[in-house]
Design an enzyme around this catalytic site. Structure first.
Site, PDB file in Angstrom:
ATOM      1  N   SER A  82       0.826  -1.227   0.000  1.00  0.00           N
ATOM      2  CA  SER A  82       0.000   0.000   0.000  1.00  0.00           C
ATOM      3  C   SER A  82       0.848   1.259   0.000  1.00  0.00           C
ATOM      4  CB  SER A  82      -0.872   0.060   1.249  1.00  0.00           C
ATOM      5  OG  SER A  82      -1.718  -1.038   1.316  1.00  0.00           O
TER       6      SER A  82
HETATM    7  N1  SAH Z   1       0.868  -5.570   4.268  1.00  0.00           N
HETATM    8  C1  SAH Z   1       1.640  -5.797   3.058  1.00  0.00           C
HETATM    9  C2  SAH Z   1       0.830  -5.613   1.802  1.00  0.00           C
HETATM   10  C3  SAH Z   1       0.059  -6.802   1.552  1.00  0.00           C
HETATM   11  S1  SAH Z   1      -0.775  -6.973   0.016  1.00  0.00           S
HETATM   12  C4  SAH Z   1       2.897  -4.980   3.019  1.00  0.00           C
HETATM   13  O1  SAH Z   1       3.113  -4.135   3.899  1.00  0.00           O
HETATM   14  O2  SAH Z   1       3.689  -5.196   2.104  1.00  0.00           O
HETATM   15  C5  SAH Z   1      -1.931  -8.193   0.554  1.00  0.00           C
HETATM   16  C6  SAH Z   1      -1.340  -9.530   0.866  1.00  0.00           C
HETATM   17  O3  SAH Z   1      -2.394 -10.359   1.342  1.00  0.00           O
HETATM   18  C7  SAH Z   1      -0.738 -10.249  -0.335  1.00  0.00           C
HETATM   19  O4  SAH Z   1       0.604 -10.545  -0.093  1.00  0.00           O
HETATM   20  C8  SAH Z   1      -1.603 -11.522  -0.458  1.00  0.00           C
HETATM   21  O5  SAH Z   1      -0.860 -12.652  -0.890  1.00  0.00           O
HETATM   22  C9  SAH Z   1      -2.109 -11.687   0.967  1.00  0.00           C
HETATM   23  N2  SAH Z   1      -3.307 -12.518   1.118  1.00  0.00           N
HETATM   24  C10 SAH Z   1      -4.397 -12.617   0.315  1.00  0.00           C
HETATM   25  N3  SAH Z   1      -5.299 -13.470   0.841  1.00  0.00           N
HETATM   26  C11 SAH Z   1      -4.765 -13.926   2.007  1.00  0.00           C
HETATM   27  C12 SAH Z   1      -5.205 -14.841   2.996  1.00  0.00           C
HETATM   28  N4  SAH Z   1      -6.379 -15.480   2.908  1.00  0.00           N
HETATM   29  N5  SAH Z   1      -4.396 -15.067   4.054  1.00  0.00           N
HETATM   30  C13 SAH Z   1      -3.194 -14.447   4.178  1.00  0.00           C
HETATM   31  N6  SAH Z   1      -2.725 -13.574   3.253  1.00  0.00           N
HETATM   32  C14 SAH Z   1      -3.493 -13.308   2.190  1.00  0.00           C
END
Ligand code: SAH
Length: 234
Positions: A82
């Site tokens: 983000s």
């Molecule tokens: N917080 C992160 C950004 C994450 S983007 C940062 O600071 O970089 C959202 C993430 O959620 C992705 O990596 C995706 O793979 C993960 N995601 C999607 N569905 C998920 C689930 N059911 N459980 C855990 N992670 C999940």
């Protein structure tokens, strides 16, 4: 539920904390002044964490030059980190205390977990993709975040062994908040999450658990990657 587990066994604190050189520190200060302070990020501890955590070290090297611009950046596996303002806003909404135990769903690069780790006591973070979980675990370790545990699995089910949590943050969007996460939030705890379908406008919601139920506040319209796995099953 979990298919692999990465525990933060040791820290490499000093080496990692010095990794952001002067150039990146200056860019971070500028980011905090221009994109956070001038908007509605007012909590001094949140501003200090955003000024400290080296965002560039959590993304690929070809993106370092733009790591402090206020926009999302691509990760592998078609995921995104983000924009700094949204990271700061979500963190500020959680009103973290130094002793708080926080659960994050969607580790991605590990950057948001690092920001929270500066403000809370302990962070538990779950990532669906094994490769992302592995990279994030390594980056967090290299930068001295010994108070973060990374697990690979479906965050829908939370981390029952470590519940209850003082705060929960989702950085992927479910259509509805998963009940196991609500159950794992302590009374008085806060949960922040983008909620809505992949092709809809999602709403960033802040819930406070009050007498076993969530009191919900709408924070802002947002766009996050969808929550995969169990959350997609009707
Ligand atoms: N917080 C992160 C950004 C994450 S983007 C940062 O600071 O970089 C959202 C993430 O959620 C992705 O990596 C995706 O793979 C993960 N995601 C999607 N569905 C998920 C689930 N059911 N459980 C855990 N992670 C999940």
């Amino acid at each position: 539920m979990s298919i692999c587990f990465f525990a933060m066994m040791h820290s490499n604190a000093e080496a990692g904390r010095n990794a952001g050189d002067d150039r990146y520190s200056a860019l971070r200060r500028q980011m905090v002044a221009q994109d956070l302070k001038s908007r509605d990020i007012k909590n001094p501890a949140v501003l200090a964490a955003m000024e400290k955590v080296p965002r560039h070290m959590f993304v690929q090297e070809n993106l370092w030059a733009e790591a402090y611009d206020d926009h999302p950046l691509p990760l592998t596996e078609n995921q995104t980190i983000s924009q700094p303002y949204i990271v700061a806003l979500m963190t500020q909404c959680l009103k973290l205390e130094k002793t708080d135990r926080v659960l994050e769903i969607g580790t991605g690069s590990g950057y948001q977990a690092a920001v929270i780790a500066e403000l809370a006591g302990r962070v538990y973070t779950i990532e669906l993709h094994k490769s992302l979980a592995g990279h994030a675990e390594k980056a967090l370790r290299e930068h001295g975040y010994a108070n973060v545990s990374v697990r690979c699995g479906d965050g829908f089910f939370g981390w029952p062994d470590e519940a209850p949590f003082d705060a929960i943050i989702l950085t992927c969007a479910p259509e509805q908040l998963p009940q196991p996460l609500i159950d794992q939030l302590r009374e008085g705890g806060r949960i922040i999450a983008p909620v809505g379908g992949e092709l809809q406008v999602q709403e960033l919601l802040l819930g406070t658990k009050t007498q076993g139920r969530l009191i919900i506040q709408n924070i802002a319209p947002v766009r996050f990657v969808p929550m995969r796995g169990q959350a997609e099953k009707k």
